[in-house]
Design an enzyme around this catalytic site. Structure first.
Site, PDB file in Angstrom:
ATOM      1  N   PHE A  13     -36.500  -3.953  38.108  1.00 22.05           N
ATOM      2  CA  PHE A  13     -35.744  -5.082  38.685  1.00 22.05           C
ATOM      3  C   PHE A  13     -35.310  -6.065  37.603  1.00 22.05           C
ATOM      4  CE2 PHE A  13     -39.006  -5.336  42.464  1.00 22.05           C
ATOM      5  CZ  PHE A  13     -38.844  -3.993  42.721  1.00 22.05           C
ATOM      6  N   ASP A  59     -45.765 -11.675  26.213  1.00 22.60           N
ATOM      7  CA  ASP A  59     -46.748 -11.170  27.163  1.00 22.60           C
ATOM      8  C   ASP A  59     -47.105 -12.358  28.055  1.00 22.60           C
ATOM      9  OD1 ASP A  59     -49.066 -10.379  28.516  1.00 22.60           O
ATOM     10  OD2 ASP A  59     -49.759  -9.137  26.858  1.00 22.60           O
ATOM     11  N   TYR A 152     -54.241  -5.061  44.176  1.00 24.21           N
ATOM     12  CA  TYR A 152     -52.782  -5.298  44.135  1.00 24.21           C
ATOM     13  C   TYR A 152     -52.381  -6.114  45.357  1.00 24.21           C
ATOM     14  CZ  TYR A 152     -47.742  -4.568  43.775  1.00 24.21           C
ATOM     15  OH  TYR A 152     -46.383  -4.768  43.684  1.00 24.21           O
ATOM     16  N   VAL A 185     -39.374   0.844  45.910  1.00 26.53           N
ATOM     17  CA  VAL A 185     -38.218   0.850  45.006  1.00 26.53           C
ATOM     18  C   VAL A 185     -38.543   1.792  43.852  1.00 26.53           C
ATOM     19  CG1 VAL A 185     -36.540  -0.573  43.790  1.00 26.53           C
ATOM     20  CG2 VAL A 185     -38.066  -1.644  45.467  1.00 26.53           C
TER      21      VAL A 185
HETATM   22  P1  NDP Z   1     -41.349  -1.732  36.275  1.00 24.23           P
HETATM   23  O1  NDP Z   1     -42.655  -1.143  35.857  1.00 24.23           O
HETATM   24  O2  NDP Z   1     -40.131  -0.902  36.194  1.00 24.23           O
HETATM   25  O3  NDP Z   1     -41.110  -3.104  35.499  1.00 24.23           O
HETATM   26  C1  NDP Z   1     -42.155  -4.015  35.284  1.00 24.23           C
HETATM   27  C2  NDP Z   1     -41.742  -5.021  34.231  1.00 24.23           C
HETATM   28  O4  NDP Z   1     -42.804  -5.974  34.083  1.00 24.23           O
HETATM   29  C3  NDP Z   1     -41.495  -4.381  32.878  1.00 24.23           C
HETATM   30  O5  NDP Z   1     -40.330  -4.922  32.311  1.00 24.23           O
HETATM   31  C4  NDP Z   1     -42.725  -4.793  32.070  1.00 24.23           C
HETATM   32  O6  NDP Z   1     -42.362  -4.986  30.700  1.00 24.23           O
HETATM   33  C5  NDP Z   1     -43.037  -6.147  32.704  1.00 24.23           C
HETATM   34  N1  NDP Z   1     -44.409  -6.556  32.425  1.00 24.23           N
HETATM   35  C6  NDP Z   1     -45.560  -5.961  32.813  1.00 24.23           C
HETATM   36  N2  NDP Z   1     -46.607  -6.601  32.292  1.00 24.23           N
HETATM   37  C7  NDP Z   1     -46.110  -7.630  31.537  1.00 24.23           C
HETATM   38  C8  NDP Z   1     -46.687  -8.647  30.731  1.00 24.23           C
HETATM   39  N3  NDP Z   1     -48.011  -8.743  30.586  1.00 24.23           N
HETATM   40  N4  NDP Z   1     -45.874  -9.522  30.107  1.00 24.23           N
HETATM   41  C9  NDP Z   1     -44.539  -9.425  30.246  1.00 24.23           C
HETATM   42  N5  NDP Z   1     -43.930  -8.490  30.994  1.00 24.23           N
HETATM   43  C10 NDP Z   1     -44.707  -7.598  31.624  1.00 24.23           C
HETATM   44  O7  NDP Z   1     -41.593  -2.204  37.788  1.00 24.23           O
HETATM   45  P2  NDP Z   1     -40.661  -2.981  38.857  1.00 24.23           P
HETATM   46  O8  NDP Z   1     -39.368  -3.391  38.298  1.00 24.23           O
HETATM   47  O9  NDP Z   1     -40.674  -2.147  40.076  1.00 24.23           O
HETATM   48  O10 NDP Z   1     -41.598  -4.229  39.123  1.00 24.23           O
HETATM   49  C11 NDP Z   1     -41.196  -5.560  38.971  1.00 24.23           C
HETATM   50  C12 NDP Z   1     -41.976  -6.424  39.946  1.00 24.23           C
HETATM   51  O11 NDP Z   1     -41.690  -5.988  41.278  1.00 24.23           O
HETATM   52  C13 NDP Z   1     -43.496  -6.369  39.818  1.00 24.23           C
HETATM   53  O12 NDP Z   1     -44.005  -7.669  40.010  1.00 24.23           O
HETATM   54  C14 NDP Z   1     -43.916  -5.451  40.972  1.00 24.23           C
HETATM   55  O13 NDP Z   1     -45.219  -5.731  41.407  1.00 24.23           O
HETATM   56  C15 NDP Z   1     -42.890  -5.829  42.013  1.00 24.23           C
HETATM   57  N6  NDP Z   1     -42.626  -4.885  43.084  1.00 24.23           N
HETATM   58  C16 NDP Z   1     -42.264  -3.585  42.827  1.00 24.23           C
HETATM   59  C17 NDP Z   1     -41.975  -2.727  43.886  1.00 24.23           C
HETATM   60  C18 NDP Z   1     -41.588  -1.301  43.673  1.00 24.23           C
HETATM   61  O14 NDP Z   1     -41.741  -0.499  44.636  1.00 24.23           O
HETATM   62  N7  NDP Z   1     -41.070  -0.899  42.538  1.00 24.23           N
HETATM   63  C19 NDP Z   1     -42.014  -3.212  45.271  1.00 24.23           C
HETATM   64  C20 NDP Z   1     -42.398  -4.582  45.424  1.00 24.23           C
HETATM   65  C21 NDP Z   1     -42.676  -5.378  44.359  1.00 24.23           C
HETATM   66  P3  NDP Z   1     -43.235  -4.568  29.414  1.00 24.23           P
HETATM   67  O15 NDP Z   1     -44.135  -3.454  29.830  1.00 24.23           O
HETATM   68  O16 NDP Z   1     -42.206  -4.202  28.400  1.00 24.23           O
HETATM   69  O17 NDP Z   1     -43.963  -5.838  29.059  1.00 24.23           O
HETATM   70  C1  8X3 Z   2     -44.854  -2.264  45.592  1.00 21.45           C
HETATM   71  C2  8X3 Z   2     -44.654  -1.622  46.928  1.00 21.45           C
HETATM   72  O1  8X3 Z   2     -45.852  -0.577  48.911  1.00 21.45           O
HETATM   73  O2  8X3 Z   2     -46.461   0.233  46.697  1.00 21.45           O
HETATM   74  O3  8X3 Z   2     -45.203  -3.591  45.670  1.00 21.45           O
HETATM   75  O4  8X3 Z   2     -47.188  -1.911  47.442  1.00 21.45           O
HETATM   76  S1  8X3 Z   2     -46.113  -0.960  47.517  1.00 21.45           S
END
Ligand code: NDP
Ligand code: 8X3
Length: 254
Positions: A13, A59, A152, A185
Site C-alpha cells: 500500500f 525504522d 496481530y 489485499v
Molecule cells: P507489505 O509487507 O507489502 O508492506 C509493509 C511495509 O511496511 C513495507 O514497506 C515495510 O518496509 C514497512 N515496514 C515494516 N516494518 C517497518 C519498520 N519497522 N519501519 C519502517 N517500515 C516498516 O504489506 P502491506 O502493504 O499489505 O501492509 C501495509 C499495512 O497494511 C500494514 O500495517 C498491514 O498490517 C496493513 N494491512 C494489510 C492487509 C493485507 O491484506 N495486505 C490488510 C489490512 C491491513 P521495510 O520492510 O522496507 O521497512
Molecule cells: C490483514 C488482513 O485478515 O489477514 O490485516 O488480518 S487479515
C-alpha cells in the site's frame, strides 16, 4: 504544493500510495528500511516527478531515528499536510500457546509503538499550522478477532482505539484523523506473515480475487481528497468475495 508522509513505502500500500500522490503533483516523503526498494520505484517515475519524492531510511520502531529523519527534511518538505501511518506487519499465525514472542515484539513495536512515535513527531507541526490529516492503516483484524490472529488482532484493535482517541485530541486543532481498514489485499503481507513461506502465502489468496495495493491507494486518495469539512473517519474495504475475517467465498475459476 501539498506534502504527504507515507510510512512503509517500500512495498504494498505504501509504495502504491507514494507513487499515486507523486503522480498527482504532491511532495512525497517516503519512509521504510529498504532504501533499494524505494529507489527502484522512484527511478521508474519521470525525472520531474522524481524530484518531488524524498526517500528516507527509517525504522519506525526507533523513536530517535523518526525524530532525526523529520529534522533532516529539506525546507519544502517540512510542512506535512497528510500522514499515512501504514508501516506494519503480521508476524506468524499460530495459537497463543505456541506463538513466537519475537513475533509478538515485532508486531507491537511496529504496529503500535512505531505508529505512536511517528504521530508524536509529526502532529505538533499540524497543530501549529491548524491543519492536517492523519490516516492510520488498521485492518479488518482490528474489527474482528480470528483464530490464530491473537497479537496481530490486538495491535490492530489498538490502532482502532488509538484512532478514535487521536481524533478527539486533534479535533480542536482542525486536524482530521481517519482509519482505513482493509480485508485481504495481495501484497508482501502474507509472505512476511509466514516468514517467507511462498506456498503458505499463496494459499491465502487461492481461488478468490483479493484487493490490490492500487485499490487501497484509490481509497486513500478518495479519503484525502474529500473537501476540508468532510472527514471519512473509518472505512472497511473488503474484496467482494470476503464477508468477514473468516468467511471467504472461494471459486476454482479464480
Ligand atoms: P507489505 O509487507 O507489502 O508492506 C509493509 C511495509 O511496511 C513495507 O514497506 C515495510 O518496509 C514497512 N515496514 C515494516 N516494518 C517497518 C519498520 N519497522 N519501519 C519502517 N517500515 C516498516 O504489506 P502491506 O502493504 O499489505 O501492509 C501495509 C499495512 O497494511 C500494514 O500495517 C498491514 O498490517 C496493513 N494491512 C494489510 C492487509 C493485507 O491484506 N495486505 C490488510 C489490512 C491491513 P521495510 O520492510 O522496507 O521497512
Ligand atoms: C490483514 C488482513 O485478515 O489477514 O490485516 O488480518 S487479515
Amino acid at each position: 504544493m501539498k506534502t504527504i508522509l507515507v510510512t512503509g513505502a517500500s512495498s504494498g500500500f505504501g509504495k502504491a500510495t507514494s507513487i499515486r500522490f507523486a503522480q498527482k503533483g504532491w511532495n512525497v516523503i517516503a519512509w521504510a528500511r529498504r532504501m533499494d526498494r524505494m529507489r527502484d520505484w522512484r527511478n521508474e517515475l519521470s525525472t520531474e516527478i522524481q524530484n518531488q519524492v524524498f526517500l528516507q531510511e527509517v525504522d519506525v520502531r526507533d523513536g530517535d531515528a523518526v525524530t532525526a529523519a523529520l529534522s533532516a527534511l529539506p525546507h519544502n518538505f517540512q510542512a506535512i499536510d497528510v500522514l499515512v501511518n501504514n508501516a506494519g506487519l503480521a508476524a506468524g499465525k499460530d495459537p497463543i500457546h505456541e506463538a513466537s514472542m519475537d513475533d509478538w515484539e515485532r508486531m507491537i513495536d511496529t504496529n503500535l509503538k512505531g505508529l505512536l512515535y511517528v504521530t508524536r513527531a509529526v502532529s505538533p507541526g499540524m497543530v501549529t499550522r491548524k491543519s492536517g490529516h492523519i490516516i492510520n492503516i488498521g485492518s479488518i483484524a482490528g474489527k474482528e478477532s480470528y483464530p490464530e490472529g491473537n497479537v496481530y488482532n490486538a495491535t490492530k484493535f489498538g490502532v482502532d482505539g488509538l484512532t478514535r482517541s487521536m481524533r478527539m485530541d486533534l479535533v480542536p486543532h482542525g486536524i482530521r484523523v481517519s482509519q482505513l481498514c482493509p480485508g485481504m489485499v495481495d501484497t508482501e503481507f502474507s509472505q512476511v506473515r509466514f516468514h517467507g513461506d511462498h506456498q503458505k502465502a499463496k494459499s491465502v489468496y487461492q481461488h478468490m480475487q483479493p484487493l490490490t495495493a492500487e485499490d487501497i491507494a484509490d481509497t486513500l486518495d478518495y479519503m484525502i481528497s474529500a473537501p476540508p469539512h468532510v472527514n471519512i473517519a473509518d472505512v472497511l474495504i473488503l474484496p467482494s468475495a470476503q464477508a468477514s475475517a473468516t468467511i471467504v467465498h472461494r471459486d476454482s475459476s479464480h
